[in-house]
Design an enzyme around this catalytic site. Sequence first.
Site, PDB file in Angstrom:
ATOM      1  CG  HIS A 474     -79.533  19.586 -81.753  1.00 20.18           C
ATOM      2  ND1 HIS A 474     -78.524  19.242 -82.532  1.00 20.18           N
ATOM      3  CD2 HIS A 474     -78.892  20.925 -81.726  1.00 20.18           C
ATOM      4  CE1 HIS A 474     -77.782  19.820 -82.969  1.00 20.18           C
ATOM      5  NE2 HIS A 474     -78.352  20.869 -82.547  1.00 20.18           N
ATOM      6  CD  GLU A 475     -80.854  23.877 -80.746  1.00 17.82           C
ATOM      7  OE1 GLU A 475     -80.738  24.419 -79.582  1.00 17.82           O
ATOM      8  OE2 GLU A 475     -81.700  23.742 -81.872  1.00 17.82           O
ATOM      9  CG  HIS A 478     -76.291  23.527 -79.382  1.00 19.99           C
ATOM     10  ND1 HIS A 478     -74.782  23.809 -79.569  1.00 19.99           N
ATOM     11  CD2 HIS A 478     -77.488  23.598 -80.408  1.00 19.99           C
ATOM     12  CE1 HIS A 478     -75.642  23.602 -81.045  1.00 19.99           C
ATOM     13  NE2 HIS A 478     -76.309  23.340 -81.082  1.00 19.99           N
ATOM     14  CG  HIS A 481     -70.685  23.564 -75.811  1.00 22.24           C
ATOM     15  ND1 HIS A 481     -70.250  23.921 -77.233  1.00 22.24           N
ATOM     16  CD2 HIS A 481     -69.151  23.773 -74.988  1.00 22.24           C
ATOM     17  CE1 HIS A 481     -68.887  24.179 -77.429  1.00 22.24           C
ATOM     18  NE2 HIS A 481     -68.534  24.040 -76.438  1.00 22.24           N
TER      19      HIS A 481
HETATM   20 ZN   LIG Z   1     -77.854  23.111 -82.785  1.00 25.94          ZN
END
Ligand SMILES: [Zn+2]
Length: 686
Positions: A474-475, A478, A481
């Site tokens: 998940h991290e 980011h 991104h």
């Molecule tokens: Zn998050």
Amino acid sequence: MTNSLLAPSTLPFDLPDYAHLTDADYREAIEQGMAEHLAELAAIASDDSPATVATVLEAWERSGALLTRAMNAFWVAKSADTNDERDAIEEEMSPRLAQHSDAILMDARLYGRLTALAARRDAGEVALDEQEEHLLSERLKDFERGGIALPEEQQARLRELNTELATLSTRFDQMLVAGRNAAAVHVTDEAELDGLDDGQRAAAHEAAQAAGRDGWLLTITNTTGQPVLGSLTHRPTRERVFRASAQRGLVSADGADAETDTREVLLTMARLRHERALLLGYPHHAAYAAEVGCAGSTEAVNEILGRLGPAAYGLVRARGEQLQAHLEQTEPGATLEPWDWAYVDGRLRREEAALDPGALRPYLEFDRVLTEGVFAAATALYGITFHPREDLVGYTDVARVHEVREEDGSHLGVVVIDPYTRPTKQGGAWMTSIVDQSHLLDDRPVVTNTCNFPPPAPGAPSLLSWDNVITLFHEFGHDLHGLLSDVRFPSRSGTSVPRDFVEFPSQVNEIWAYEPTLLARYAVHHETGEPMPAAWVEQLLGTSGKETYRYAELLAAMLLDQAWHQTPAAELPIDPADVEAFELAALERAGVRYAPVPPRYRSAYFHHIFGGGYSAAYYSYLWSEIMDADTVAWFGEQGGMNRQSGEHFRRTLLGPGGSVDAMESYRRFRGGDPDLAHLLRRIGAE
Ligand SMILES: [Zn+2]
């Protein structure tokens, strides 16, 4: 020694010179940064030449470089490795930064430069491309929401409110870290640790030693539920751990926890936020927050939460009945309590021959998950590769620097990985940006990945839970991104998208944890080298990890957040002693009050909404998941993880970051709006 933050970094990739930075350097650079920023903006404001992209938008984007450099460097160190001095700097600076922001957003001359540029565009004197257009409209919106149209007297009150809210938010978070450390459960009789494996015991022993105590210390993580609750067979220890977690922020009967009692702070914040919303012309803070999201309005938020909350609790109650019956087999007459859930659920799963979460850990060794799972997925999708740079220093000894290269070997950016928990770190997991990508400034991205995984005992490997694996993916979503950002203006780089959009790319990245070809590479027994048993892999693929319990606790927390921020000030509790009653009434009203499954965060330790930036926006995780589920369906149609699909996602969605309207970039990626049906199916609510 000179303060290296005052000039652009001379280290590779613009990394801050953490090895030589002192805390005094941060303070000096932030202060000087604010002054320089205001001087640079004053030059833009007093420029009386015709407004152009270069004299307004570009000049603005070039301004504040020192402040950004100082704040990014400081914030990373403060949140992941704080000390009294860093806490003090934050406490001192957060109201001053709020005043700094107000000084900009209430400057009529600056606003005048933006409106002048908009007027020239309307008159056909200036042509704006899509990124310029979007940047201009975002800047105008910031001023409108920052009170530019208010009379002076009301602007003065707005300034007071912003300053006080910034101060309170910092205080809330600092109390939270102190409260979390104080809540650790001390155990001196090893029998009370029954069910914990050697690694968990060793970690608890280490924690006790670090705190100068004998025996074992079970540390508390951010959420209401605690990882050890799934393993502990000794019911009274489970109860102690759960109560220690759930009572954080509340004062104990003897008043011993007064220094970590957050209730007064959070009540004041809820009232002040409400007042600010009214001042700015909104019915409540939730409406103010929703306006800048993709959801657009509180009505839209309430509609989805009102539909999914009770549906998720219907499903979780049915599971609760099974668990109650199962509990009574060993504890006749016992009532299923929140501290029993994870444990009894695990036991029943084993009996159902379902997956035992604890049995997975030996197959999930951190380094292998990182390189053969997380990094390998990014290579397969985006062609990028990762290269450890041991010659470069992160902000602590533990944080490791990896250079990221494009398929052709050219430099793309840097990711700093900091996996393990320590008392000086905020709870939870997060990504931050040290350098934002920008073509205007010719800057390459430097991002961090910060988690709170159990540190390995000396000489032992770090074994993760399945939840930890998902958090890491998940991290890293980011991080991608930020790393794959391909925009002109730094303020619109990477994750600078609406709150209820920003979790979408990170949630999408979670699905690669389940990719069979990757599982075969990263889920390998750390001692025997054997792959995870095929039957377990099958089951992981079947559940996709998204559990009934998790949705229920998340939705309860989202509804609680909305209750705090939609309730008029006159109806909010005044007495801190009434915080719990308010919370329970809100859950009851929303149809999500069920004692065995409390909200993922209770009000008194809800960092996201009282300490972090998610006030009235915790719903964002669900909103992002609408797009996530729709995107996962798209990847499925494209045959799963492959370079071609990754490239399309990168170019249409990740690359543009916040440089264009978020939903517009979604449509470019997907060819239409997201279909809610995919999320409903995932939750089981359809
Ligand atoms: Zn998050």
